[in-house]
Write a protein that holds these residues in place. Structure first.
Motif, PDB file in Angstrom:
ATOM      1  N   GLU A 101     -13.396   0.186  11.969  1.00  0.00           N
ATOM      2  CA  GLU A 101     -14.205   1.405  11.838  1.00  0.00           C
ATOM      3  C   GLU A 101     -15.592   1.193  12.453  1.00  0.00           C
ATOM      4  O   GLU A 101     -16.088   2.058  13.193  1.00  0.00           O
ATOM      5  CB  GLU A 101     -14.340   1.801  10.369  1.00  0.00           C
ATOM      6  N   GLN A 139       0.156   2.971   6.851  1.00  0.00           N
ATOM      7  CA  GLN A 139      -0.850   2.944   5.790  1.00  0.00           C
ATOM      8  C   GLN A 139      -2.232   2.656   6.377  1.00  0.00           C
ATOM      9  O   GLN A 139      -3.213   3.340   6.062  1.00  0.00           O
ATOM     10  CB  GLN A 139      -0.480   1.887   4.745  1.00  0.00           C
ATOM     11  N   TYR A 140      -2.315   1.661   7.246  1.00  0.00           N
ATOM     12  CA  TYR A 140      -3.586   1.350   7.912  1.00  0.00           C
ATOM     13  C   TYR A 140      -4.049   2.532   8.773  1.00  0.00           C
ATOM     14  O   TYR A 140      -5.223   2.898   8.758  1.00  0.00           O
ATOM     15  CB  TYR A 140      -3.448   0.124   8.813  1.00  0.00           C
ATOM     16  N   LEU A 200      -6.813  -3.128   3.146  1.00  0.00           N
ATOM     17  CA  LEU A 200      -7.495  -2.017   3.807  1.00  0.00           C
ATOM     18  C   LEU A 200      -8.964  -2.318   4.113  1.00  0.00           C
ATOM     19  O   LEU A 200      -9.539  -1.710   5.020  1.00  0.00           O
ATOM     20  CB  LEU A 200      -7.355  -0.738   2.987  1.00  0.00           C
ATOM     21  N   SER A 201      -9.548  -3.284   3.438  1.00  0.00           N
ATOM     22  CA  SER A 201     -10.933  -3.648   3.746  1.00  0.00           C
ATOM     23  C   SER A 201     -11.039  -4.266   5.141  1.00  0.00           C
ATOM     24  O   SER A 201     -12.117  -4.271   5.742  1.00  0.00           O
ATOM     25  CB  SER A 201     -11.513  -4.603   2.696  1.00  0.00           C
ATOM     26  N   THR A 254      -8.599   8.764   8.219  1.00  0.00           N
ATOM     27  CA  THR A 254      -9.394   9.443   7.192  1.00  0.00           C
ATOM     28  C   THR A 254     -10.858   9.022   7.295  1.00  0.00           C
ATOM     29  O   THR A 254     -11.759   9.863   7.254  1.00  0.00           O
ATOM     30  CB  THR A 254      -8.838   9.140   5.783  1.00  0.00           C
ATOM     31  N   ARG A 255     -11.102   7.735   7.450  1.00  0.00           N
ATOM     32  CA  ARG A 255     -12.472   7.237   7.573  1.00  0.00           C
ATOM     33  C   ARG A 255     -13.178   7.847   8.780  1.00  0.00           C
ATOM     34  O   ARG A 255     -14.385   8.077   8.739  1.00  0.00           O
ATOM     35  CB  ARG A 255     -12.467   5.718   7.754  1.00  0.00           C
ATOM     36  N   ASP A 263      -3.344   5.764   8.625  1.00  0.00           N
ATOM     37  CA  ASP A 263      -3.774   6.915   7.830  1.00  0.00           C
ATOM     38  C   ASP A 263      -5.154   6.673   7.219  1.00  0.00           C
ATOM     39  O   ASP A 263      -6.010   7.558   7.212  1.00  0.00           O
ATOM     40  CB  ASP A 263      -2.758   7.236   6.735  1.00  0.00           C
ATOM     41  N   ASP A 264      -5.385   5.460   6.717  1.00  0.00           N
ATOM     42  CA  ASP A 264      -6.670   5.147   6.103  1.00  0.00           C
ATOM     43  C   ASP A 264      -7.792   5.168   7.151  1.00  0.00           C
ATOM     44  O   ASP A 264      -8.852   5.754   6.919  1.00  0.00           O
ATOM     45  CB  ASP A 264      -6.619   3.784   5.400  1.00  0.00           C
ATOM     46  N   LEU A 265      -7.551   4.568   8.299  1.00  0.00           N
ATOM     47  CA  LEU A 265      -8.564   4.557   9.354  1.00  0.00           C
ATOM     48  C   LEU A 265      -8.854   5.977   9.841  1.00  0.00           C
ATOM     49  O   LEU A 265     -10.019   6.351  10.031  1.00  0.00           O
ATOM     50  CB  LEU A 265      -8.126   3.674  10.522  1.00  0.00           C
TER      51      LEU A 265
END
Length: 179
Positions: free
Chosen positions: A170, A17-18, A163-164, A24-25, A20-22
């Protein structure tokens, strides 16, 4: 090519989850360690962010980094994000990632991300290991906050994914391309 490689290994899903989110960013796709090794050769100078769970003494992300040769890492800035259930103060004080990275630790920026531990999804082996650890902690005379948390949350699904917390990772990655 974005100039970023986000590599991960995940056991129960919070690390994925982390990752994939990173990814995408950063405008890329999260990949497994094998693909990341290939991508390092194809993208000279790319920023490598490795995410992996930590299970006791096992830290697959650190092993991945230490298994890479100096020539494979040459020209790449590297970060390791460990995902686990240990409380922040305890994990920062212990810095197990630095120990696992050995001589490469000085060249790897380290981040800690809180994870998820759903006892309802654990393998029988992992559940038995946690039962043993918790019972050993119960017998310990001087318990720290992390010990108490492990005892209190035993056999309970706990999701501390935030996720923050990727904001700092990032920012590091984007600043690493500026230099």
């Amino acid at each position: 090519m974005s100039g970023f490689i986000v590599a991960f290994e995940s056991t129960y899903g919070s690390t994925k989850q982390y990752a994939d989110d990173l990814a995408t960013r950063l405008g890329t796709t999260a990949v497994d360690f094998e693909q990341a090794r290939t991508d390092l050769q194809a993208q000279p100078g790319a920023i490598l962010v490795v995410l992996s769970p930590v299970h006791g003494p096992s830290l697959p992300g650190a092993k991945f980094i230490t298994d890479l040769s100096s020539s494979e890492l040459d020209g790449h800035r590297v970060a390791l994000c460990t995902v686990g259930m240990t409380l922040d103060d305890a994990v920062i004080k212990k810095d197990g990632a630095a120990k696992a990275l050995g001589g490469k630790a000085k060249n790897v920026t380290r981040f800690y991300l809180p994870g998820r531990l759903n006892y309802s999804e654990l393998s029988n082996t992992h559940r038995a290991t946690m039962w043993t650890v918790v019972n050993m902690l119960k017998a310990k005379p001087m318990k720290n906050d992390n010990d108490k948390m492990m005892i209190d949350t035993f056999d309970t699904d706990v999701d501390r994914v935030d996720l923050s917390r990727l904001d700092e990772v990032e920012q590091w990655a984007r600043n690493s391309t500026a230099g």
